[in-house]
Design a protein around this motif. Structure first.
Motif, PDB file in Angstrom:
ATOM      1  N   ASP A  13      48.289  25.533  31.649  1.00  0.00           N
ATOM      2  CA  ASP A  13      48.464  26.299  30.329  1.00  0.00           C
ATOM      3  C   ASP A  13      48.914  25.195  29.401  1.00  0.00           C
ATOM      4  N   PRO A  14      47.950  24.768  28.468  1.00  0.00           N
ATOM      5  CA  PRO A  14      47.907  23.924  27.373  1.00  0.00           C
ATOM      6  C   PRO A  14      49.659  23.984  26.619  1.00  0.00           C
ATOM      7  N   ARG A  15      49.646  25.147  26.536  1.00  0.00           N
ATOM      8  CA  ARG A  15      51.110  25.408  25.609  1.00  0.00           C
ATOM      9  C   ARG A  15      52.313  25.078  26.526  1.00  0.00           C
ATOM     10  N   GLN A  16      52.363  25.149  28.008  1.00  0.00           N
ATOM     11  CA  GLN A  16      53.579  24.864  28.419  1.00  0.00           C
ATOM     12  C   GLN A  16      53.338  23.549  29.081  1.00  0.00           C
ATOM     13  N   ALA A  19      52.408  17.975  28.771  1.00  0.00           N
ATOM     14  CA  ALA A  19      52.719  16.484  29.162  1.00  0.00           C
ATOM     15  C   ALA A  19      51.959  16.406  30.437  1.00  0.00           C
ATOM     16  N   ALA A  20      51.905  17.438  31.386  1.00  0.00           N
ATOM     17  CA  ALA A  20      51.276  17.418  32.747  1.00  0.00           C
ATOM     18  C   ALA A  20      49.833  17.010  32.530  1.00  0.00           C
ATOM     19  N   LEU A  21      49.257  17.884  31.406  1.00  0.00           N
ATOM     20  CA  LEU A  21      47.678  17.649  31.159  1.00  0.00           C
ATOM     21  C   LEU A  21      47.427  16.194  30.820  1.00  0.00           C
ATOM     22  N   LYS A  22      48.324  15.674  29.683  1.00  0.00           N
ATOM     23  CA  LYS A  22      48.144  14.199  29.096  1.00  0.00           C
ATOM     24  C   LYS A  22      48.264  13.387  30.428  1.00  0.00           C
ATOM     25  N   ALA A  23      49.084  13.515  31.502  1.00  0.00           N
ATOM     26  CA  ALA A  23      49.258  12.773  32.519  1.00  0.00           C
ATOM     27  C   ALA A  23      48.223  12.681  33.535  1.00  0.00           C
ATOM     28  N   THR A  91      43.461  23.122  41.151  1.00  0.00           N
ATOM     29  CA  THR A  91      43.729  23.197  39.884  1.00  0.00           C
ATOM     30  C   THR A  91      42.970  23.940  39.122  1.00  0.00           C
ATOM     31  N   SER A  92      43.290  24.877  38.190  1.00  0.00           N
ATOM     32  CA  SER A  92      42.454  25.538  37.341  1.00  0.00           C
ATOM     33  C   SER A  92      42.865  25.959  35.735  1.00  0.00           C
ATOM     34  N   TRP A  93      42.059  26.437  34.976  1.00  0.00           N
ATOM     35  CA  TRP A  93      42.703  26.698  33.881  1.00  0.00           C
ATOM     36  C   TRP A  93      41.614  27.714  33.098  1.00  0.00           C
ATOM     37  N   SER A  94      42.244  27.980  31.883  1.00  0.00           N
ATOM     38  CA  SER A  94      41.155  29.056  31.073  1.00  0.00           C
ATOM     39  C   SER A  94      40.570  27.968  29.996  1.00  0.00           C
ATOM     40  N   ASN A  95      39.209  28.307  30.006  1.00  0.00           N
ATOM     41  CA  ASN A  95      38.677  27.466  29.102  1.00  0.00           C
ATOM     42  C   ASN A  95      38.850  27.716  27.695  1.00  0.00           C
ATOM     43  N   GLY A 100      41.895  25.127  22.376  1.00  0.00           N
ATOM     44  CA  GLY A 100      42.844  25.304  21.200  1.00  0.00           C
ATOM     45  C   GLY A 100      43.439  24.105  20.969  1.00  0.00           C
ATOM     46  N   SER A 101      43.188  22.981  21.476  1.00  0.00           N
ATOM     47  CA  SER A 101      43.839  21.633  21.384  1.00  0.00           C
ATOM     48  C   SER A 101      43.161  20.559  21.440  1.00  0.00           C
ATOM     49  N   GLN A 102      43.128  19.305  20.814  1.00  0.00           N
ATOM     50  CA  GLN A 102      42.261  18.042  21.118  1.00  0.00           C
ATOM     51  C   GLN A 102      42.573  17.550  22.531  1.00  0.00           C
ATOM     52  N   GLU A 103      44.097  17.443  22.779  1.00  0.00           N
ATOM     53  CA  GLU A 103      44.556  16.922  24.004  1.00  0.00           C
ATOM     54  C   GLU A 103      44.194  17.632  24.973  1.00  0.00           C
ATOM     55  N   ALA A 104      44.064  19.083  25.213  1.00  0.00           N
ATOM     56  CA  ALA A 104      43.340  20.061  26.063  1.00  0.00           C
ATOM     57  C   ALA A 104      42.226  19.745  26.248  1.00  0.00           C
ATOM     58  N   ARG A 105      41.209  19.670  25.212  1.00  0.00           N
ATOM     59  CA  ARG A 105      39.734  19.378  25.238  1.00  0.00           C
ATOM     60  C   ARG A 105      39.532  18.177  26.084  1.00  0.00           C
TER      61      ARG A 105
END
Length: 224
Positions: A13-16, A19-23, A91-95, A100-105
């Motif tokens: 979840d990009p909101r929660q 940091a894990a996404l960035k890693a 590992t999965s996510w909602s497209n 909603g954010s540049q980091e997540a994209r």
């Protein structure tokens, strides 16, 4: 979904999980995670050999993956070097959430490029395994992939994904413990393409429809 299914799947979840996404926005970390999922627990030195990286590099990136709970220490064969294992199978996510954010994209872009690299490596390894006899000829006919083009609604494409995941889980459970079973990598794609009008007023073909082996879809168990 069952509790066991949820336990095996890490949903980002990009909101929660910013940091894990960035890693995880690092091709080598994605590859290390994939190797641990496909081939089981390993040390930094073993993964260095498989990836062509230094042990210092793989050790550092493994510690980052552990910090964000993608991997954990596995049972050691001896007391000299840590062994690592993947915590989840998928590992999965909602497209929609990721848009909603540049980091997540950025993460999704890196993950998809890693999947394409994985496809290329898997194709080469599959052919080599057949050529050297590491895979028996019974795998020649069922192996392959397709680039079929079909017209579907968003609801039908969603249903197709759900059917695919359910069928894969059922077949994997059925074949668990069968000595004839081998690791199979599935690369699945379902990408909507807006219609374009060609110069002659016709819509260009978005797919060759060519297949290697029986027609089938393909996909990645990493979802990432």
């Amino acid at each position: 979904m069952t509790d066991d299914h949820e336990h095996r799947r890490r949903v980002l979840d990009p909101r929660q999980d910013a940091a894990a996404l960035k890693a995880l926005t690092h091709p080598l970390r994605i590859r290390l995670l994939g190797l641990l999922r496909m081939e089981g627990p390993a040390t930094a030195s073993e993964l260095a050999v498989r990836t062509g990286e230094s042990s210092a590099s793989t050790s550092y990136h493994l510690r980052v993956l552990a910090k964000y709970a993608f991997i954990a220490e596995a049972e050691h064969r001896d007391g000299r070097e840590r062994r690592w294992k993947s915590v989840h199978e998928v590992t999965s996510w909602s497209n929609t959430a990721m848009a909603g954010s540049q980091e997540a994209r950025a993460f999704v872009d890196v993950a998809r490029r890693a999947q394409l690299d994985h496809l290329e490596r898997s194709l080469a390894r599959h052919q080599e395994d057949l050529d050297t006899g590491r895979l028996g000829t019974e795998w020649l006919e069922p192996s392959g992939f397709t680039d079929l083009g079909v017209r579907l609604t968003p609801e039908s494409l969603t249903e197709l994904w759900e059917t695919f995941e359910r069928t894969v889980s059922e077949l994997a459970a059925r074949d668990e413990g069968d000595p004839r079973a081998e690791q199979v990598v599935l690369f699945t794609g379902g990408l909507a393409l807006a219609s374009e009008t060609g110069a002659a007023g016709t819509e260009p073909d978005a797919s060759t429809g060519a297949t290697a082996g029986p027609a089938k879809k393909s996909g990645t168990e990493d979802d990432s």
